[in-house]
Design a protein around this motif. Sequence first.
Motif, PDB file in Angstrom:
ATOM      1  N   ASP A   9       2.386  -1.005   3.217  1.00  9.79           N
ATOM      2  CA  ASP A   9       3.564  -0.456   1.772  1.00  9.79           C
ATOM      3  C   ASP A   9       3.545   1.532   1.458  1.00  9.79           C
ATOM      4  O   ASP A   9       2.698   1.926   2.415  1.00  9.79           O
ATOM      5  CB  ASP A   9       1.764  -0.618   0.517  1.00  9.79           C
ATOM      6  N   ALA A  10       4.381   2.223   0.971  1.00 12.79           N
ATOM      7  CA  ALA A  10       4.534   3.280   0.812  1.00 12.79           C
ATOM      8  C   ALA A  10       3.370   3.349   0.035  1.00 12.79           C
ATOM      9  O   ALA A  10       2.914   3.338  -0.510  1.00 12.79           O
ATOM     10  CB  ALA A  10       6.178   3.194  -0.603  1.00 12.79           C
ATOM     11  N   ASN A  11       4.434   5.641   0.173  1.00 14.71           N
ATOM     12  CA  ASN A  11       2.755   5.686   0.001  1.00 14.71           C
ATOM     13  C   ASN A  11       2.856   7.856   0.179  1.00 14.71           C
ATOM     14  O   ASN A  11       4.132   7.279  -0.110  1.00 14.71           O
ATOM     15  CB  ASN A  11       1.397   6.131   0.683  1.00 14.71           C
ATOM     16  N   VAL A  12       2.247   8.603   0.234  1.00 10.57           N
ATOM     17  CA  VAL A  12       3.150   9.653  -0.202  1.00 10.57           C
ATOM     18  C   VAL A  12       3.425  10.308   1.094  1.00 10.57           C
ATOM     19  O   VAL A  12       3.028  10.299   2.610  1.00 10.57           O
ATOM     20  CB  VAL A  12       1.475  10.765  -0.462  1.00 10.57           C
ATOM     21  N   HIS A  13       4.047  11.605   0.713  1.00 14.45           N
ATOM     22  CA  HIS A  13       4.992  12.182   1.465  1.00 14.45           C
ATOM     23  C   HIS A  13       4.759  13.426   1.031  1.00 14.45           C
ATOM     24  O   HIS A  13       5.181  14.064   0.678  1.00 14.45           O
ATOM     25  CB  HIS A  13       6.510  11.771   2.004  1.00 14.45           C
ATOM     26  N   GLY A  14       4.652  14.588   2.620  1.00  7.33           N
ATOM     27  CA  GLY A  14       4.702  15.834   1.739  1.00  7.33           C
ATOM     28  C   GLY A  14       5.116  16.710   3.519  1.00  7.33           C
ATOM     29  O   GLY A  14       4.906  16.554   4.114  1.00  7.33           O
ATOM     30  N   ASP A  15       6.478  17.746   3.118  1.00  5.08           N
ATOM     31  CA  ASP A  15       6.342  18.580   4.024  1.00  5.08           C
ATOM     32  C   ASP A  15       6.613  20.367   3.886  1.00  5.08           C
ATOM     33  O   ASP A  15       7.006  20.130   2.728  1.00  5.08           O
ATOM     34  CB  ASP A  15       7.776  18.221   4.376  1.00  5.08           C
ATOM     35  N   ILE A  16       6.803  21.357   4.762  1.00  2.00           N
ATOM     36  CA  ILE A  16       7.037  22.375   4.373  1.00  2.00           C
ATOM     37  C   ILE A  16       8.395  23.071   5.321  1.00  2.00           C
ATOM     38  O   ILE A  16       8.000  22.495   6.865  1.00  2.00           O
ATOM     39  CB  ILE A  16       5.386  22.847   4.362  1.00  2.00           C
TER      40      ILE A  16
END
Length: 181
Positions: A53-60
């Motif tokens: 299932d979908a969850n979190v994404h983060g980037d720099i």
Amino acid sequence: MTRPFIFTVLAVIAATLPLPRAAAQRATSDRRLTYSFHVGLAHPLGTMDSLNDANVHGDIDFSYRISKTPIKGYFNLKLYGGLNQFTAEPFVTIPHERWINLSLNVQWVLPPTGSGLRPYVEAGPGMYWPKSGPSEKGWNVGAGGQIPVGVFAIEFGVDIHQIQTKPVRRFVTGQLGVLFH
């Protein structure tokens, strides 16, 4: 409400906000190096979707402006690292899937619209590291926009990632962030 719906609503609101011409001018300074961070949603696609299932994404990311033309916008070379977490389906006995990526993209930022919005498209190769196991090659392609606000910009976008595993892993990320000039 679902997360993709919320991102869509935020993007539409942001794209329609009128901005003074001076704000758009400040946000397109002659600085060549910029950096930004984003948070959002990582949603699995294809066979990956049947187990997760979908969850979190983060980037720099860090961008370097490599060219600028007054009519056609400008091109950036963009290096970014991302974290893409997924939640295993309840009936699956595998751990939650996670991929960390490091990608090098070419980004074309188009000239501002009447509202100050600067649309962009980007694509590039990358390396993807799973929670455990060897790294894998992959690529991504995306589109989004930048809305100038003083010395920074609100940035939103959608990227599609493909990891060259067997079977192929695909997922889409939707993100909202801040770009510092």
